[in-house]
Design an enzyme around this catalytic site. Structure first.
Site, PDB file in Angstrom:
ATOM      1  N   THR A  83       0.864  -1.181   0.000  1.00  0.00           N
ATOM      2  CA  THR A  83       0.000   0.000   0.000  1.00  0.00           C
ATOM      3  C   THR A  83       0.892   1.221   0.000  1.00  0.00           C
ATOM      4  O   THR A  83       1.932   1.228   0.670  1.00  0.00           O
ATOM      5  CB  THR A  83      -0.919   0.028   1.232  1.00  0.00           C
ATOM      6  OG1 THR A  83      -1.376   1.372   1.463  1.00  0.00           O
ATOM      7  CG2 THR A  83      -0.196  -0.434   2.476  1.00  0.00           C
ATOM      8  N   CYS A 197      -1.624   4.736  -5.745  1.00  0.00           N
ATOM      9  CA  CYS A 197      -2.414   3.885  -4.855  1.00  0.00           C
ATOM     10  C   CYS A 197      -2.424   2.515  -5.499  1.00  0.00           C
ATOM     11  O   CYS A 197      -2.607   2.403  -6.720  1.00  0.00           O
ATOM     12  CB  CYS A 197      -3.826   4.433  -4.685  1.00  0.00           C
ATOM     13  SG  CYS A 197      -4.910   3.328  -3.782  1.00  0.00           S
TER      14      CYS A 197
END
Length: 235
Positions: A83, A197
């Site tokens: 992430t 992302c």
């Protein structure tokens, strides 16, 4: 081959992509029946998202540190945090274990610099776009000029990530919204676009942008395999 330790589940949609890419990359490099040696610590993202939303970053850091220690105990040789946003807590992970930590922004920056770009657009969560842990690293460590969507656009990008991509919803309307934002940033001078992302690659591909797209998930996975196979390459 070294064992890759993955801190995943944020969201599991992109962690699934990491697992596939790691194995595809190992197979491409070694052939035959080879696959990646890896250990996954997958969190409950609902718990992490609440800590993010409530700015309880110290507690989130404790969760990441616990995950890192668990991976080390399970035999991992290096750590990959699946992430971008939680790289805000890099120090918590690095302090929790002596294992090498492969920073996603560093890996992405190296890939972009290899192509000669220095002015980049960033699409990511609001945390990643607006806080300095990521844009500041790109700017101060790697020398990039980072262009961001405006406030209304940042809200759109963020909401689509959390309410659609993280739960496996892919909508054409959302894709077109991202494309519009990319095109406006290119008009402002962006030479490349960072999909900052790990879920955005589920929605946007190179064909959707007039300038090169750098998918942090794909880049991060490739760098992890390179690190895992370093001894084999040297041998």
């Amino acid at each position: 081959m070294k064992t890759i330790g993955l801190i995943g589940g944020m969201s599991w949609e992109s962690s699934l992509v990491y697992y596939r890419l790691l194995n595809e990359e190992v197979k491409a490099r070694l052939g035959g029946l080879h696959s990646a040696k890896c250990v996954l610590y997958s969190v409950d993202f609902a718990e992490i998202e609440r800590l993010q939303r409530e700015a309880r970053w110290e507690e989130a850091g404790q969760a990441m540190a616990k995950a890192a220690r668990s991976l080390e105990a399970a035999g991992a040789d290096l750590i990959v945090l699946c992430t971008n946003t939680m790289h805000k807590l890099t120090s918590a992970i690095e302090e929790a274990t002596k294992l090498p930590f492969l920073h996603i922004a560093d890996a992405t920056a190296a890939a972009i610099l290899e192509k000669g770009h220095k002015r980049v657009a960033l699409l990511a969560t609001r945390f990643t776009m607006e806080q300095d842990f990521y844009t500041g690293r790109l700017r101060d460590v790697h020398g990039f000029e980072v262009l961001l969507p405006n406030e209304e656009e940042r809200n759109s990008v963020h909401e689509i990530i959390y309410h659609e991509l993280c739960v496996g919803v892919i909508r054409e309307e959302s894709k077109q919204r991202y494309v519009q934002i990319i095109e406006r940033l290119v008009e402002q001078g962006a030479e490349a676009v960072i999909l900052g992302c790990t879920e955005i690659g589920l929605l946007i591909s190179a064909e959707d942008s007039p300038v090169p797209v750098f998918d942090t998930t794909a880049i991060h996975a490739r760098i992890a395999v390179e690190a895992a196979l370093e001894d084999e390459v040297q041998a």
